[in-house]
Structure formats: C-alpha cells, structure tokens
Scaffold this motif. Structure first.
Motif, PDB file in Angstrom:
ATOM      1  N   ARG A   1      -7.979   1.201  -5.190  1.00  0.00           N
ATOM      2  CA  ARG A   1      -7.983   1.690  -6.571  1.00  0.00           C
ATOM      3  C   ARG A   1      -6.797   2.622  -6.763  1.00  0.00           C
ATOM      4  O   ARG A   1      -6.194   3.100  -5.791  1.00  0.00           O
ATOM      5  N   ARG A   2      -6.483   2.880  -8.016  1.00  0.00           N
ATOM      6  CA  ARG A   2      -5.465   3.877  -8.308  1.00  0.00           C
ATOM      7  C   ARG A   2      -5.958   5.231  -7.799  1.00  0.00           C
ATOM      8  O   ARG A   2      -7.153   5.541  -7.879  1.00  0.00           O
ATOM      9  N   ARG A   3      -5.050   6.034  -7.279  1.00  0.00           N
ATOM     10  CA  ARG A   3      -5.467   7.271  -6.634  1.00  0.00           C
ATOM     11  C   ARG A   3      -6.213   8.214  -7.576  1.00  0.00           C
ATOM     12  O   ARG A   3      -7.122   8.932  -7.151  1.00  0.00           O
ATOM     13  N   ASP A   4      -5.870   8.209  -8.856  1.00  0.00           N
ATOM     14  CA  ASP A   4      -6.556   9.112  -9.778  1.00  0.00           C
ATOM     15  C   ASP A   4      -7.913   8.566 -10.233  1.00  0.00           C
ATOM     16  O   ASP A   4      -8.626   9.226 -10.993  1.00  0.00           O
ATOM     17  N   ARG A   5      -8.274   7.356  -9.776  1.00  0.00           N
ATOM     18  CA  ARG A   5      -9.570   6.767 -10.124  1.00  0.00           C
ATOM     19  C   ARG A   5     -10.440   6.522  -8.890  1.00  0.00           C
ATOM     20  O   ARG A   5     -11.487   5.882  -8.981  1.00  0.00           O
ATOM     21  N   LEU A   6      -9.982   7.019  -7.768  1.00  0.00           N
ATOM     22  CA  LEU A   6     -10.680   6.792  -6.515  1.00  0.00           C
ATOM     23  C   LEU A   6     -12.068   7.437  -6.528  1.00  0.00           C
ATOM     24  O   LEU A   6     -12.237   8.554  -7.024  1.00  0.00           O
ATOM     25  N   GLN A   7     -13.036   6.721  -5.984  1.00  0.00           N
ATOM     26  CA  GLN A   7     -14.389   7.251  -5.818  1.00  0.00           C
ATOM     27  C   GLN A   7     -14.661   7.353  -4.321  1.00  0.00           C
ATOM     28  O   GLN A   7     -15.207   6.432  -3.704  1.00  0.00           O
ATOM     29  N   PRO A   8     -14.282   8.479  -3.705  1.00  0.00           N
ATOM     30  CA  PRO A   8     -14.346   8.586  -2.243  1.00  0.00           C
ATOM     31  C   PRO A   8     -15.768   8.557  -1.708  1.00  0.00           C
ATOM     32  O   PRO A   8     -16.707   8.987  -2.364  1.00  0.00           O
ATOM     33  N   ASP A   9     -15.883   8.034  -0.493  1.00  0.00           N
ATOM     34  CA  ASP A   9     -17.167   7.987   0.189  1.00  0.00           C
ATOM     35  C   ASP A   9     -17.551   9.399   0.625  1.00  0.00           C
ATOM     36  O   ASP A   9     -16.715  10.161   1.107  1.00  0.00           O
ATOM     37  N   ALA A  10     -18.819   9.742   0.486  1.00  0.00           N
ATOM     38  CA  ALA A  10     -19.290  11.076   0.859  1.00  0.00           C
ATOM     39  C   ALA A  10     -19.330  11.267   2.370  1.00  0.00           C
ATOM     40  O   ALA A  10     -19.312  12.403   2.856  1.00  0.00           O
ATOM     41  N   HIS A  11     -19.384  10.163   3.109  1.00  0.00           N
ATOM     42  CA  HIS A  11     -19.484  10.254   4.568  1.00  0.00           C
ATOM     43  C   HIS A  11     -18.482   9.312   5.236  1.00  0.00           C
ATOM     44  O   HIS A  11     -18.862   8.340   5.903  1.00  0.00           O
ATOM     45  N   PRO A  12     -17.190   9.577   5.080  1.00  0.00           N
ATOM     46  CA  PRO A  12     -16.192   8.689   5.685  1.00  0.00           C
ATOM     47  C   PRO A  12     -16.177   8.842   7.206  1.00  0.00           C
ATOM     48  O   PRO A  12     -16.453   9.922   7.742  1.00  0.00           O
TER      49      PRO A  12
ATOM     50  N   LEU B   1       0.834  -1.209   0.000  1.00  0.00           N
ATOM     51  CA  LEU B   1       0.000   0.000   0.000  1.00  0.00           C
ATOM     52  C   LEU B   1       0.862   1.250   0.000  1.00  0.00           C
ATOM     53  O   LEU B   1       0.539   2.242  -0.667  1.00  0.00           O
ATOM     54  N   LEU B   2       1.945   1.208   0.745  1.00  0.00           N
ATOM     55  CA  LEU B   2       2.828   2.372   0.833  1.00  0.00           C
ATOM     56  C   LEU B   2       3.680   2.538  -0.425  1.00  0.00           C
ATOM     57  O   LEU B   2       4.013   3.654  -0.816  1.00  0.00           O
ATOM     58  N   ARG B   3       3.991   1.426  -1.067  1.00  0.00           N
ATOM     59  CA  ARG B   3       4.904   1.452  -2.208  1.00  0.00           C
ATOM     60  C   ARG B   3       4.219   1.878  -3.509  1.00  0.00           C
ATOM     61  O   ARG B   3       4.864   2.409  -4.416  1.00  0.00           O
ATOM     62  N   HIS B   4       2.917   1.670  -3.613  1.00  0.00           N
ATOM     63  CA  HIS B   4       2.215   1.923  -4.872  1.00  0.00           C
ATOM     64  C   HIS B   4       1.286   3.139  -4.781  1.00  0.00           C
ATOM     65  O   HIS B   4       0.872   3.535  -3.696  1.00  0.00           O
ATOM     66  N   THR B   5       0.950   3.682  -5.951  1.00  0.00           N
ATOM     67  CA  THR B   5       0.081   4.865  -6.029  1.00  0.00           C
ATOM     68  C   THR B   5      -1.378   4.432  -6.030  1.00  0.00           C
ATOM     69  O   THR B   5      -2.128   4.658  -6.984  1.00  0.00           O
ATOM     70  N   VAL B   6      -1.761   3.770  -4.942  1.00  0.00           N
ATOM     71  CA  VAL B   6      -3.138   3.298  -4.771  1.00  0.00           C
ATOM     72  C   VAL B   6      -3.657   3.819  -3.439  1.00  0.00           C
ATOM     73  O   VAL B   6      -2.893   4.292  -2.596  1.00  0.00           O
ATOM     74  N   ALA B   7      -4.966   3.732  -3.248  1.00  0.00           N
ATOM     75  CA  ALA B   7      -5.570   4.147  -1.987  1.00  0.00           C
ATOM     76  C   ALA B   7      -6.762   3.255  -1.686  1.00  0.00           C
ATOM     77  O   ALA B   7      -7.315   2.595  -2.572  1.00  0.00           O
ATOM     78  N   ILE B   8      -7.155   3.251  -0.435  1.00  0.00           N
ATOM     79  CA  ILE B   8      -8.283   2.442   0.025  1.00  0.00           C
ATOM     80  C   ILE B   8      -9.577   3.188  -0.263  1.00  0.00           C
ATOM     81  O   ILE B   8      -9.743   4.341   0.140  1.00  0.00           O
ATOM     82  N   GLU B   9     -10.502   2.526  -0.944  1.00  0.00           N
ATOM     83  CA  GLU B   9     -11.797   3.133  -1.237  1.00  0.00           C
ATOM     84  C   GLU B   9     -12.876   2.626  -0.282  1.00  0.00           C
ATOM     85  O   GLU B   9     -13.749   3.398   0.142  1.00  0.00           O
ATOM     86  N   ARG B  10     -12.834   1.348   0.046  1.00  0.00           N
ATOM     87  CA  ARG B  10     -13.837   0.747   0.922  1.00  0.00           C
ATOM     88  C   ARG B  10     -13.196  -0.337   1.763  1.00  0.00           C
ATOM     89  O   ARG B  10     -12.119  -0.849   1.422  1.00  0.00           O
ATOM     90  N   GLU B  11     -13.871  -0.720   2.849  1.00  0.00           N
ATOM     91  CA  GLU B  11     -13.472  -1.911   3.583  1.00  0.00           C
ATOM     92  C   GLU B  11     -14.697  -2.784   3.807  1.00  0.00           C
ATOM     93  O   GLU B  11     -15.842  -2.319   3.771  1.00  0.00           O
ATOM     94  N   SER B  12     -14.424  -4.071   4.021  1.00  0.00           N
ATOM     95  CA  SER B  12     -15.503  -5.026   4.236  1.00  0.00           C
ATOM     96  C   SER B  12     -15.011  -6.105   5.179  1.00  0.00           C
ATOM     97  O   SER B  12     -13.815  -6.425   5.205  1.00  0.00           O
TER      98      SER B  12
END
Length: 274
Positions: free
Chosen positions: A177-188, A66-77
């Motif tokens: 997802r890739r950071r430039d394609r992230l669809q962030p949650d409106a209510h994190p 996670l730290l090494r790549h240009t990705v981010a967490i969008e959701r958890e389950s």
C-alpha cells in the motif's frame, strides 16, 4: 478494497489477492510498473505482487520497484502453486497438440512434456492470458497451463490437475500500500529492508555483523545492481523479530555502516500456504 495485480484475471496473483481479501475488486495491469504506479497515484487501495517462488527464486523487478516507489509491505501470504492443463470443454488429452503458458510455468512442468512428446510447449506472457487466448481461439488442439482460478474465469475445463514436477511449489506474495495509507500489523514478527554500503573493504561484513550482534535471525539476503552505477549493489534482507519492540535497533545500527537504509515493511510472517 481495490487491488491491482500484474497479469490477467484468473492469474495466480488474482488467486493470492482473493485469498488476502475475498471481497476485493481486482484491477489487472499489463506491466508491474503500472501496478506500482496505480498504488502510488491512489487509483487503487493496494496491490498484490509475487516476490519469490520456492523453485524459480525472486522476482527481481519487484524488489527494484519497491525501492523506487513510496509504498510499503503491509502483509505477506504464501500460495501453493498448482499447475493445471486447461482446454476447451469436452476436449481430451488426445486432442491436444500445443500448450501455452508463462515460461516459468512451462519449465515447472517439464515431466508432463517429456511424457507427452507429441505436445509442443509454447511460451506466452501470462498463465491466465494463455487460457483466455485458447478460449477465444476455440481450437481443440490448443490447451494452456494455469490455475484453477483461470479455468473458472474463462470457462475452460481442467483436463489434468497438479501437473507440476515438484509439489513443494510455493509463491510468496506481498500486499503493498501507499505508505500514508498503511495499516500496520499490531504484532509484526518480520522486517524487510534495503541497504547499500560504500565500496570499501569490510563494509558489507560490518553491516551483516549488526544482525549478529543483535541476535537477529537474518533469513534472506540478496543483491541487486544499482542502475547507472556499475558494480555497486543494493542488498535486500528479511529478518525475524523475537520482540517487536527490538525491531528498530538493527535499523539504527545499520545506518552507521551504510550509505542507505530503507525499511520496506514490518509485518507478520505468513503462517502457511493453501
């Protein structure tokens, strides 16, 4: 949505991916590094990765990736892990002499092996892969421990279900997802981040005091060694948000105490497991 997973089709990661997106197209990968690379190169829209099991602990490699790549967490389950003894159709428990699965799955079913001393546990690289191998071998003395999804995927038959020692067995998964394609949650209501402090007395305490000063509920903290720099560490933390507008304050304050701060994801905490 195309989603990469580590492991074979029918794995718990496959099950978690379908829980997050029932219409997803799943791309199985042999290695976790291949999963992250596929996301970064845009070969898939996202990936579902296990990050922590309630019994076995964290998947350390995935924190590093996670730290090494240009990705981010969008959701958890959260997924309730149910281990099943799977064999060839028509096989009985008395036929089985060898059971294969991932070492973690075998370790979580010790009671089963204690109660069936004639059955030998055999480590394999993947839970679903062990079912696939067993079905290809066509040997009634063989069985595997895996998910119901794996039995369905490869045509195996569940001989015994729920053979795990502890029913409170859950795995937390991230959709990345890739950071430039992230669809962030409106209510994190939760943030995951990584930070590093200088190797001086009091620096870690000062960093942790940031969370306390902001009234932030720090719910997870663990360290990982920095490759090539012995006895230096990156700290991974999760904290809860009572007010999404206040999420940035701890991150800004941490920067004055840390040599590196990186937000890994801002998302809504999983409500429950199935």
């Amino acid at each position: 949505m195309s989603i990469a997973i580590q492991g074979e089709l029918g794995s718990f990661s496959h099950e978690a991916a379908l829980k997050m997106n029932p219409q997803a197209t799943i791309l199985p990968c042999s290695l976790s590094a291949e999963v992250f690379a596929a996301v970064e190169r845009g070969e898939v829209e996202g990936a579902v990765i296990p990050i922590e099991n309630s019994l076995a602990g964290s998947v350390s490699e995935h924190f590093d990736l996670l730290l090494r790549h240009t990705v981010a967490i969008e959701r958890e389950s959260l997924l309730r892990i149910r281990h099943n003894l799977i064999a060839l159709p028509g096989s009985t428990l008395g036929d089985i002499r060898r059971v294969s699965s991932h070492p973690v799955a075998l370790a979580q079913c010790r009671r089963f092996f204690e109660e069936h001393s004639k059955i030998t546990a055999t480590p394999f690289y993947d839970t679903a892969g062990s079912v696939k191998q067993m079905m290809e071998a066509g040997d009634r003395s063989m069985a595997a421990i895996a998910s119901a999804q794996a039995a369905s995927q490869y045509g195996g038959e569940i001989v015994l279900s729920g053979i795990e020692d502890d029913p409170e067995n859950y795995t937390r998964f991230f959709l990345i997802r890739r950071r430039d394609r992230l669809q962030p949650d409106a209510h994190p209501d939760k943030v995951s981040l990584a930070f590093a402090v200088e190797n001086r007395p009091g620096t870690l305490v000062a960093a942790l005091e940031v969370f306390a000063s902001q009234g932030t509920n720090l719910i997870k903290l663990e360290s990982r060694p920095v490759p090539g720099r012995p006895w230096e560490y990156v700290f991974y933390a999760d904290y809860q948000l009572s007010d999404p507008e206040a999420a940035d304050a701890p991150l800004k304050l941490l920067a004055s105490h840390c040599s590196m701060v990186r937000e890994l994801g801002r998302y809504r905490a999983a409500a429950g497991a199935v």
